[in-house]
Design a protein around this motif. Structure first.
Motif, PDB file in Angstrom:
ATOM      1  N   LYS A  72       0.839  -1.208   0.000  1.00 49.39           N
ATOM      2  CA  LYS A  72       0.000   0.000   0.000  1.00 49.39           C
ATOM      3  C   LYS A  72       0.869   1.252   0.000  1.00 49.39           C
ATOM      4  CE  LYS A  72      -4.341  -1.520   2.141  1.00 49.39           C
ATOM      5  NZ  LYS A  72      -5.227  -1.366   3.334  1.00 49.39           N
ATOM      6  N   GLU A  73       1.896   1.259   0.853  1.00 51.06           N
ATOM      7  CA  GLU A  73       2.788   2.416   0.928  1.00 51.06           C
ATOM      8  C   GLU A  73       3.537   2.595  -0.382  1.00 51.06           C
ATOM      9  OE1 GLU A  73       5.249   1.572   4.276  1.00 51.06           O
ATOM     10  OE2 GLU A  73       3.750   2.210   5.757  1.00 51.06           O
ATOM     11  N   LEU A  74       3.969   1.481  -0.976  1.00 48.24           N
ATOM     12  CA  LEU A  74       4.720   1.554  -2.230  1.00 48.24           C
ATOM     13  C   LEU A  74       3.858   2.094  -3.363  1.00 48.24           C
ATOM     14  CD1 LEU A  74       7.479   0.929  -3.473  1.00 48.24           C
ATOM     15  CD2 LEU A  74       6.605  -1.323  -4.099  1.00 48.24           C
ATOM     16  N   ILE A  75       2.605   1.668  -3.416  1.00 49.45           N
ATOM     17  CA  ILE A  75       1.682   2.180  -4.438  1.00 49.45           C
ATOM     18  C   ILE A  75       1.506   3.682  -4.283  1.00 49.45           C
ATOM     19  CG2 ILE A  75      -0.733   2.161  -5.174  1.00 49.45           C
ATOM     20  CD1 ILE A  75      -0.777  -0.847  -4.611  1.00 49.45           C
ATOM     21  N   THR A  76       1.436   4.149  -3.030  1.00 52.38           N
ATOM     22  CA  THR A  76       1.303   5.582  -2.771  1.00 52.38           C
ATOM     23  C   THR A  76       2.536   6.348  -3.255  1.00 52.38           C
ATOM     24  OG1 THR A  76      -0.102   5.184  -0.827  1.00 52.38           O
ATOM     25  CG2 THR A  76       0.986   7.326  -0.974  1.00 52.38           C
TER      26      THR A  76
ATOM     27  N   LYS B 295       2.650   6.377  -7.069  1.00 48.94           N
ATOM     28  CA  LYS B 295       1.630   7.294  -7.621  1.00 48.94           C
ATOM     29  C   LYS B 295       2.093   8.747  -7.513  1.00 48.94           C
ATOM     30  CE  LYS B 295      -3.342   8.138  -7.582  1.00 48.94           C
ATOM     31  NZ  LYS B 295      -3.540   7.573  -8.926  1.00 48.94           N
ATOM     32  N   GLN B 296       2.641   9.096  -6.356  1.00 53.14           N
ATOM     33  CA  GLN B 296       3.146  10.459  -6.182  1.00 53.14           C
ATOM     34  C   GLN B 296       4.259  10.741  -7.184  1.00 53.14           C
ATOM     35  OE1 GLN B 296       4.697  11.360  -2.288  1.00 53.14           O
ATOM     36  NE2 GLN B 296       5.317  13.435  -2.856  1.00 53.14           N
ATOM     37  N   SER B 297       5.096   9.730  -7.425  1.00 47.25           N
ATOM     38  CA  SER B 297       6.214   9.879  -8.353  1.00 47.25           C
ATOM     39  C   SER B 297       5.734  10.206  -9.764  1.00 47.25           C
ATOM     40  CB  SER B 297       7.052   8.598  -8.364  1.00 47.25           C
ATOM     41  OG  SER B 297       8.120   8.699  -9.274  1.00 47.25           O
ATOM     42  N   TYR B 298       4.786   9.410 -10.282  1.00 46.74           N
ATOM     43  CA  TYR B 298       4.369   9.683 -11.666  1.00 46.74           C
ATOM     44  C   TYR B 298       3.418  10.877 -11.770  1.00 46.74           C
ATOM     45  CZ  TYR B 298       0.008   6.820 -11.154  1.00 46.74           C
ATOM     46  OH  TYR B 298      -1.209   6.298 -10.780  1.00 46.74           O
ATOM     47  N   GLU B 299       2.687  11.192 -10.694  1.00 44.60           N
ATOM     48  CA  GLU B 299       1.816  12.369 -10.744  1.00 44.60           C
ATOM     49  C   GLU B 299       2.648  13.656 -10.769  1.00 44.60           C
ATOM     50  OE1 GLU B 299      -1.235  12.681 -11.286  1.00 44.60           O
ATOM     51  OE2 GLU B 299      -1.996  10.641 -11.031  1.00 44.60           O
TER      52      GLU B 299
END
Length: 255
Positions: free
Chosen positions: A74-78, A81-85
């Protein structure tokens, strides 16, 4: 009981009652066989009880491992997501560089997008031990055994995808190792220099010109694509698989 039958046998032999003795002998054999079968049944029941207790220990341990791995994912997905956003925001500024507020905003976006490696490190120590020792067969639910076996192969696939993502990230970071751009500016403006005990420059070199680079844009677009595919084609299915494993394990644990 056995003493009684031995006494009867001696009396039958002494009286030379052969037919009765034969019947007695058959009866004694039947009793011995029944005794052996009962003993085997008891041993089998004990073995099954031991196996079930062992299985419960494994199941509880696996549940703890997968719960921890779920939190990590879950933390990794977050983070991903922040990285590509933030990367998408940088690409948007490349279309309109004048819309960028200041160097501080660019530094924050670059740091958030590329400062952290995206790598899933699940807790698999117990599962790997079970597989290596052949103890996976102690899991009685065949569906769960298949899910656990597939889990290992899924982790290997994700590792390969993350390697591809890391290569795309490094292509972008390498562009800041040249004379044209400045990693130090990003460190200074994001507070990393202070954290590392480095002096903060009185005048920072600007990284705004990188927004005009077609090479940078190409690398950014490939990075964004790979990041999103890592989430949608790998992390999200892995999360679904993990939830199914946990649900199956919970159904097998006898609380």
């Amino acid at each position: 009981m056995l003493k009684f039958f031995r006494k009867v046998r001696k009396e039958l032999i002494a009286d030379k009652k052969v037919s009765n003795y034969i019947l007695y002998a058959i009866g004694e054999i039947v009793l011995v066989v029944i005794g052996i079968l009962i003993a085997l049944a008891i041993d089998n029941a004990n073995d099954q009880s031991i196996k079930r207790e062992k299985e419960q220990i494994y199941l509880i341990g696996l549940r703890d491992e997968f719960r921890t791995s779920k939190i990590k994912l879950k933390e990794l997905i977050t983070f991903n997501k922040q990285s590509y956003e933030d990367s998408k925001k940088i690409v948007a500024y490349m279309e309109n560089p004048d819309a960028l507020l200041n160097e501080q905003e660019l530094a924050n976006l670059l740091y958030n997008a590329f400062a952290f490696d995206i790598s899933f490190n699940p807790n698999n120590s117990l599962l790997e031990e079970m597989i290596n020792s052949g103890s996976l067969k102690d899991i009685s639910n065949p569906r769960l055994r298949i899910l656990l076996t597939n889990w290992i192969s899924n982790i290997e696939d994700i590792s390969q995808q993350e390697t591809m993502l890391d290569k795309e990230r490094n292509k972008i970071i390498d562009m800041f190792r040249t004379e044209k751009n400045s990693i130090k500016t990003i460190y200074d403006l994001t507070g990393v220099s202070k954290e590392l005990g480095l002096p903060v420059s009185s005048e920072s070199a600007s990284n705004r010109d990188i927004l005009l680079s077609k090479e940078f844009e190409n690398n950014m677009l490939m990075f964004i694509l790979t990041s999103i595919k890592t989430e949608t084609a790998h992390y999200n299915p892995l999360m679904q698989s993990m939830e199914e494993i946990l649900k199956t394990i919970d159904g097998e644990i006898k609380e």
